[in-house]
Enzyme design. Structure first.
Site, PDB file in Angstrom:
ATOM      1  N   CYS A 133      16.238 -11.260  32.397  1.00 15.87           N
ATOM      2  CA  CYS A 133      17.535 -11.781  32.815  1.00 15.87           C
ATOM      3  C   CYS A 133      17.365 -12.943  33.792  1.00 15.87           C
ATOM      4  O   CYS A 133      16.643 -12.820  34.783  1.00 15.87           O
ATOM      5  CB  CYS A 133      18.359 -10.664  33.460  1.00 15.87           C
ATOM      6  SG  CYS A 133      20.003 -11.216  33.966  1.00 15.87           S
ATOM      7  N   HIS A 148      12.052 -11.741  24.116  1.00 14.30           N
ATOM      8  CA  HIS A 148      13.068 -12.759  23.836  1.00 14.30           C
ATOM      9  C   HIS A 148      12.330 -14.087  23.703  1.00 14.30           C
ATOM     10  O   HIS A 148      11.729 -14.567  24.668  1.00 14.30           O
ATOM     11  CB  HIS A 148      14.090 -12.816  24.977  1.00 14.30           C
ATOM     12  CG  HIS A 148      15.235 -13.740  24.709  1.00 14.30           C
ATOM     13  ND1 HIS A 148      16.485 -13.531  25.255  1.00 14.30           N
ATOM     14  CD2 HIS A 148      15.345 -14.850  23.948  1.00 14.30           C
ATOM     15  CE1 HIS A 148      17.301 -14.497  24.850  1.00 14.30           C
ATOM     16  NE2 HIS A 148      16.617 -15.310  24.067  1.00 14.30           N
ATOM     17  N   GLY A 158      21.088  -8.917  19.427  1.00 11.67           N
ATOM     18  CA  GLY A 158      21.921  -8.923  20.615  1.00 11.67           C
ATOM     19  C   GLY A 158      23.371  -9.227  20.327  1.00 11.67           C
ATOM     20  O   GLY A 158      24.089  -8.413  19.744  1.00 11.67           O
TER      21      GLY A 158
END
Length: 331
Positions: A98, A169, A231
């Site tokens: 994040c 990711h 996602g």
């Protein structure tokens, strides 16, 4: 060292802040019995000092479900992991992806790509605290790092501490200059780098995440890897999950149509309404169900306008679903 195989991670739904709450996960479970679901990121200190039931309470219908934690103090993460395992989560995942300012100020999230030794200490403490798998979700690098050097070095250091499963990711995170929203789309994807990681570290379980819009794309891009993590596509168009069980897990699909999915979700909705949960907090997760079908706009408008009204109940859902003719629904 061999990959943890206690959970089937061939297809999972990514942890997403403000989206993958318990009501969202209960609906996704209607569409797939076998996809691995993840919570929103829970901050370790919030679990330790707050109300864990409010933060991470879940319905057993959601299983298999994994808890994602954020933090950077090994002792705190160990305590939070122990709380999560006590609630019955099937996996504890550490967020190293994040890029938000709030996360950076707390010294966790993607900025920890720059501190692999600290991450190794964190996951070791978590593993010592729980019996369920501890996994990591990361980026391929941050800021000016060389992605190949950063990703391979990070994975080597963290896997040496015992982690065998990584969801990657396939974008850099730019901690300066891009917003969290921009970080989800602007940095270029590098799926080939993730595939090279698997080729060079075949003993590890490597899951591909980032920019996967359809089930076909997820299957194609994750060929040679151990799985794919979808996602926002699964949130904006949840029907993408409806054929996961038959295509990936060789199991029957639980619902044949979108209207059947709504019908299967009703008992959960009614149970939560009886507990005082607002209809809107649950139906906001189904707004994209009829994406692209005749009547979808009316469906969204009715839900958006009426689900927030005091006392709103399943009659609102019925009125909204009636706006989408069943004969026009493509299963």
């Amino acid at each position: 060292m061999s990959p943890d195989r206690t959970l089937d991670r061939r297809l999972s739904v990514a942890p997403m802040m403000d989206w993958t709450d318990r009501h969202c996960r209960a609906f996704h479970r209607v569409l797939s019995r076998h996809a691995l679901l993840y919570t929103e990121m829970a901050v370790d200190k919030a679990l330790i000092h707050g109300d864990p039931q409010r933060i991470i309470g879940f319905d057993p219908v959601e299983q298999p479900v994994a808890l994602q934690l954020g933090g950077s103090v090994p002792e705190d993460l160990a305590r939070a992991a122990r709380i999560g395992a006590g609630f019955g989560y099937a996996e504890i995942n550490l967020n190293i992806g994040c890029p938000s300012d709030r996360v950076q100020s707390g010294r966790f999230g993607a900025c920890l790509m720059q501190e692999p030794e600290l991450v190794a200490d964190c996951v070791k403490a978590m593993q010592d605290a729980v019996d369920v798998p501890v996994t990591v979700k990361c980026r391929i690098g941050v800021d000016d790092q060389d992605p190949e050097t950063a990703l391979f070095g990070f994975v080597d250091t963290v896997s040496a501490a015992g982690v065998t499963s990584f969801a990657v990711h396939a974008r850099k995170a730019w901690l300066k200059g891009l917003s969290p929203k921009e970080n989800r789309t602007i940095p270029p994807l590098d799926y080939d780098l993730v595939r090279r990681l698997k080729q060079r570290r075949p003993e590890l379980e490597i899951i591909l995440n980032g920019g996967l819009e359809t089930l076909d794309q997820a299957l194609a891009e994750s060929a040679g890897l151990d799985g794919a993590m979808i996602g926002r596509a699964a949130y904006h168009d949840p029907w993408v999950l409806a054929r996961v069980d038959s295509r990936i897990f060789a199991a029957p699909d639980p619902v044949a149509t979108r209207h059947a999915a709504l019908h299967a979700y009703r008992p959960y909705l009614q149970a939560r309404l009886d507990e005082g949960v607002s209809l809107h907090s649950m139906t906001r997760h189904v707004l994209g169900l009829f994406q692209g079908l005749p009547g979808a706009r009316h469906w969204r408008r009715i839900l958006s306008e009426k689900s927030n009204r005091p006392g709103a109940g399943l009659d609102v859902l019925d009125e909204a679903s009636a706006a989408v003719p069943q004969q026009d629904e493509a299963a």
